[in-house]
Design a protein around this motif. Structure first.
Motif, PDB file in Angstrom:
ATOM      1  N   ILE A   1     -10.653 -38.206 -12.710  1.00  0.00           N
ATOM      2  CA  ILE A   1     -11.317 -38.207 -14.018  1.00  0.00           C
ATOM      3  C   ILE A   1     -10.769 -37.085 -14.897  1.00  0.00           C
ATOM      4  O   ILE A   1     -10.480 -37.295 -16.077  1.00  0.00           O
ATOM      5  CB  ILE A   1     -12.847 -38.090 -13.850  1.00  0.00           C
ATOM      6  CG1 ILE A   1     -13.403 -39.385 -13.258  1.00  0.00           C
ATOM      7  CG2 ILE A   1     -13.530 -37.774 -15.178  1.00  0.00           C
ATOM      8  CD1 ILE A   1     -14.849 -39.305 -12.837  1.00  0.00           C
ATOM      9  N   VAL A   2     -10.617 -35.892 -14.341  1.00  0.00           N
ATOM     10  CA  VAL A   2     -10.115 -34.759 -15.120  1.00  0.00           C
ATOM     11  C   VAL A   2      -8.674 -35.004 -15.556  1.00  0.00           C
ATOM     12  O   VAL A   2      -8.303 -34.720 -16.695  1.00  0.00           O
ATOM     13  CB  VAL A   2     -10.243 -33.441 -14.311  1.00  0.00           C
ATOM     14  CG1 VAL A   2      -9.508 -32.304 -14.980  1.00  0.00           C
ATOM     15  CG2 VAL A   2     -11.710 -33.096 -14.112  1.00  0.00           C
ATOM     16  N   ARG A   3      -7.846 -35.567 -14.675  1.00  0.00           N
ATOM     17  CA  ARG A   3      -6.453 -35.846 -15.032  1.00  0.00           C
ATOM     18  C   ARG A   3      -6.352 -36.903 -16.121  1.00  0.00           C
ATOM     19  O   ARG A   3      -5.561 -36.772 -17.044  1.00  0.00           O
ATOM     20  CB  ARG A   3      -5.659 -36.257 -13.805  1.00  0.00           C
ATOM     21  CG  ARG A   3      -5.374 -35.093 -12.904  1.00  0.00           C
ATOM     22  CD  ARG A   3      -4.492 -35.507 -11.765  1.00  0.00           C
ATOM     23  NE  ARG A   3      -3.649 -34.367 -11.470  1.00  0.00           N
ATOM     24  CZ  ARG A   3      -2.377 -34.429 -11.171  1.00  0.00           C
ATOM     25  NH1 ARG A   3      -1.780 -35.588 -11.094  1.00  0.00           N
ATOM     26  NH2 ARG A   3      -1.692 -33.339 -10.937  1.00  0.00           N
ATOM     27  N   VAL A   4      -7.146 -37.964 -16.016  1.00  0.00           N
ATOM     28  CA  VAL A   4      -7.113 -39.019 -17.028  1.00  0.00           C
ATOM     29  C   VAL A   4      -7.642 -38.490 -18.364  1.00  0.00           C
ATOM     30  O   VAL A   4      -7.070 -38.754 -19.424  1.00  0.00           O
ATOM     31  CB  VAL A   4      -7.918 -40.263 -16.558  1.00  0.00           C
ATOM     32  CG1 VAL A   4      -8.133 -41.236 -17.685  1.00  0.00           C
ATOM     33  CG2 VAL A   4      -7.210 -40.924 -15.406  1.00  0.00           C
ATOM     34  N   ALA A   5      -8.734 -37.738 -18.340  1.00  0.00           N
ATOM     35  CA  ALA A   5      -9.291 -37.173 -19.559  1.00  0.00           C
ATOM     36  C   ALA A   5      -8.324 -36.180 -20.198  1.00  0.00           C
ATOM     37  O   ALA A   5      -8.185 -36.142 -21.419  1.00  0.00           O
ATOM     38  CB  ALA A   5     -10.624 -36.505 -19.272  1.00  0.00           C
ATOM     39  N   GLY A   6      -7.640 -35.395 -19.375  1.00  0.00           N
ATOM     40  CA  GLY A   6      -6.672 -34.438 -19.906  1.00  0.00           C
ATOM     41  C   GLY A   6      -5.460 -35.121 -20.489  1.00  0.00           C
ATOM     42  O   GLY A   6      -4.873 -34.653 -21.476  1.00  0.00           O
ATOM     43  N   ARG A   7      -5.059 -36.220 -19.912  1.00  0.00           N
ATOM     44  CA  ARG A   7      -3.899 -36.961 -20.395  1.00  0.00           C
ATOM     45  C   ARG A   7      -4.203 -37.628 -21.741  1.00  0.00           C
ATOM     46  O   ARG A   7      -3.336 -37.738 -22.605  1.00  0.00           O
ATOM     47  CB  ARG A   7      -3.498 -38.016 -19.376  1.00  0.00           C
ATOM     48  CG  ARG A   7      -2.104 -38.499 -19.547  1.00  0.00           C
ATOM     49  CD  ARG A   7      -1.677 -39.452 -18.472  1.00  0.00           C
ATOM     50  NE  ARG A   7      -2.278 -39.173 -17.175  1.00  0.00           N
ATOM     51  CZ  ARG A   7      -2.521 -40.095 -16.248  1.00  0.00           C
ATOM     52  NH1 ARG A   7      -2.226 -41.345 -16.478  1.00  0.00           N
ATOM     53  NH2 ARG A   7      -3.067 -39.765 -15.111  1.00  0.00           N
ATOM     54  N   ASN A   8      -5.431 -38.076 -21.937  1.00  0.00           N
ATOM     55  CA  ASN A   8      -5.800 -38.757 -23.176  1.00  0.00           C
ATOM     56  C   ASN A   8      -5.986 -37.794 -24.345  1.00  0.00           C
ATOM     57  O   ASN A   8      -5.866 -38.201 -25.489  1.00  0.00           O
ATOM     58  CB  ASN A   8      -7.077 -39.574 -22.971  1.00  0.00           C
ATOM     59  CG  ASN A   8      -6.845 -40.781 -22.083  1.00  0.00           C
ATOM     60  OD1 ASN A   8      -5.726 -41.239 -21.945  1.00  0.00           O
ATOM     61  ND2 ASN A   8      -7.910 -41.272 -21.487  1.00  0.00           N
ATOM     62  N   HIS A   9      -6.270 -36.535 -24.067  1.00  0.00           N
ATOM     63  CA  HIS A   9      -6.503 -35.563 -25.140  1.00  0.00           C
ATOM     64  C   HIS A   9      -5.252 -34.795 -25.537  1.00  0.00           C
ATOM     65  O   HIS A   9      -5.279 -34.059 -26.502  1.00  0.00           O
ATOM     66  CB  HIS A   9      -7.598 -34.575 -24.747  1.00  0.00           C
ATOM     67  CG  HIS A   9      -8.956 -35.194 -24.736  1.00  0.00           C
ATOM     68  ND1 HIS A   9      -9.502 -35.783 -25.842  1.00  0.00           N
ATOM     69  CD2 HIS A   9      -9.856 -35.355 -23.757  1.00  0.00           C
ATOM     70  CE1 HIS A   9     -10.690 -36.251 -25.534  1.00  0.00           C
ATOM     71  NE2 HIS A   9     -10.939 -36.015 -24.275  1.00  0.00           N
ATOM     72  N   VAL A  10      -4.181 -34.952 -24.813  1.00  0.00           N
ATOM     73  CA  VAL A  10      -2.976 -34.189 -25.134  1.00  0.00           C
ATOM     74  C   VAL A  10      -2.093 -34.957 -26.062  1.00  0.00           C
ATOM     75  O   VAL A  10      -2.061 -36.061 -26.289  1.00  0.00           O
ATOM     76  CB  VAL A  10      -2.208 -33.839 -23.838  1.00  0.00           C
ATOM     77  CG1 VAL A  10      -0.871 -33.204 -24.157  1.00  0.00           C
ATOM     78  CG2 VAL A  10      -3.048 -32.915 -23.000  1.00  0.00           C
TER      79      VAL A  10
END
Length: 84
Positions: free
Chosen positions: A75-84
């Motif tokens: 979840i953290v990796r996917v959320a971080g990828r979408n905000h960058v």
């Protein structure tokens, strides 16, 4: 229960910074250490551990902990990828 969930979340967030194989290795070492401590300090009460036994309960909780970590990590990796 709240402490267990908090530990899963914190470990999952920290696991985003390391390789997945290391996450599995650390959890395996932790499970083996937990089995040793359970055998040393928790009596194998057949009434309390009726379904899977003491060691089965320790392994079950370790698997739940690992799945929770991997889920939070994802979840953290996917959320971080979408905000960058």
């Amino acid at each position: 229960m709240i402490g267990f969930l908090l530990a899963i979340i914190l470990a999952g967030v920290a696991a985003t910074q390391v390789k997945i194989i290391l996450v599995f290795l650390i959890n395996l070492i932790t499970m083996i250490f937990s089995l040793f401590l359970a055998a040393s300090f928790i009596p194998n009460d057949p009434y309390w551990f009726t379904v899977v036994g003491r060691n089965g309960a320790v392994v079950f909780i370790a698997i739940i902990y690992l799945i929770g970590q991997l889920l939070v990590r994802w979840i953290v990796r996917v959320a971080g990828r979408n905000h960058v």
